[in-house]
Design an enzyme around this catalytic site. Structure first.
Site, short mmCIF file in Angstrom:
data_model
loop_
_atom_site.label_atom_id
_atom_site.label_comp_id
_atom_site.label_asym_id
_atom_site.label_seq_id
_atom_site.Cartn_x
_atom_site.Cartn_y
_atom_site.Cartn_z
N ARG A 1 34.45 49.78 38.62
CA ARG A 1 33.20 49.41 39.29
C ARG A 1 33.26 49.67 40.80
NH1 ARG A 1 33.43 44.10 37.14
NH2 ARG A 1 32.66 43.42 39.15
N ASN A 2 34.37 50.20 41.30
CA ASN A 2 34.44 50.56 42.71
C ASN A 2 33.59 51.82 42.91
OD1 ASN A 2 35.37 51.79 45.27
ND2 ASN A 2 36.85 50.10 45.23
N HIS A 3 32.74 51.80 43.92
CA HIS A 3 31.80 52.89 44.14
C HIS A 3 32.36 54.06 44.95
CE1 HIS A 3 28.37 49.80 43.50
NE2 HIS A 3 28.55 50.52 42.40
N THR B 1 33.32 49.70 49.40
CA THR B 1 32.91 50.23 48.10
C THR B 1 33.38 49.34 46.95
OG1 THR B 1 34.87 51.64 47.97
CG2 THR B 1 32.88 52.60 48.97
#
Length: 160
Positions: free
Chosen positions: A37-39, A138
């Site tokens: 889920r890190n952008h 992020t």
């Protein structure tokens, strides 16, 4: 005690993106920004019109290198429960003096979140000749939407 990864930098790197310390998912996988889920990678791939995001770490690093971007962390090691920067204790910064001597072409540092900027300033202050940019983290812990993170990160790269 947890340890950061080595820098992904070469002699063409002009922009250095700095996080604080890899999270649990990244440490387990031994890859920067590995949490699903890190952008970070989605932002980078979107900014450089490279979709879909590759799952192969070496390809991600190649995309950065092709755009004269390197990544590293401000901290070399620390104690931390979980992945949140607020839980960092007994930290030691990475050796940026040596890094900037070896790679003097780095002119811009982009901090992935306010905490990495805070730790860097505390240890090194403002380094002459280097522009600092602080972007929203992020990390999935930052609840800002992907779209808003992308807009902010995009404006940063337009100025470079």
């Amino acid at each position: 005690m947890i340890r950061s990864f080595p820098p992904f930098i070469n002699y063409e790197t002009e922009i250095l993106i700095l996080g604080t310390m890899p999270g649990i998912a990244s440490l387990e996988k031994q890859e920067y920004y590995a949490h699903p889920r890190n952008h970070f990678w989605k932002i980078i791939y979107t900014l450089f019109d490279q979709l879909p995001v590759s799952s192969i770490f070496e390809e991600k690093i190649k995309l950065l290198r092709n755009n004269k971007i390197g990544i590293w962390d401000v901290l070399e090691n620390c104690e931390r429960k979980g992945s949140l920067d607020i839980h960092i204790k007994n930290h030691q910064p990475n050796d940026f003096e040596s890094l900037f001597k070896e790679y003097p072409q780095i002119r811009t540092i982009i901090f992935n979140g306010k905490e990495s900027h805070k730790y860097f300033l505390k240890s090194f202050g403002q380094i002459k000749g280097i522009t600092y940019r602080v972007m929203p983290s992020t990390s999935p812990a930052n609840t800002m939407s992907f779209e808003n993170k992308l807009i902010t990160w995009s404006s940063c790269f337009k100025d470079l």
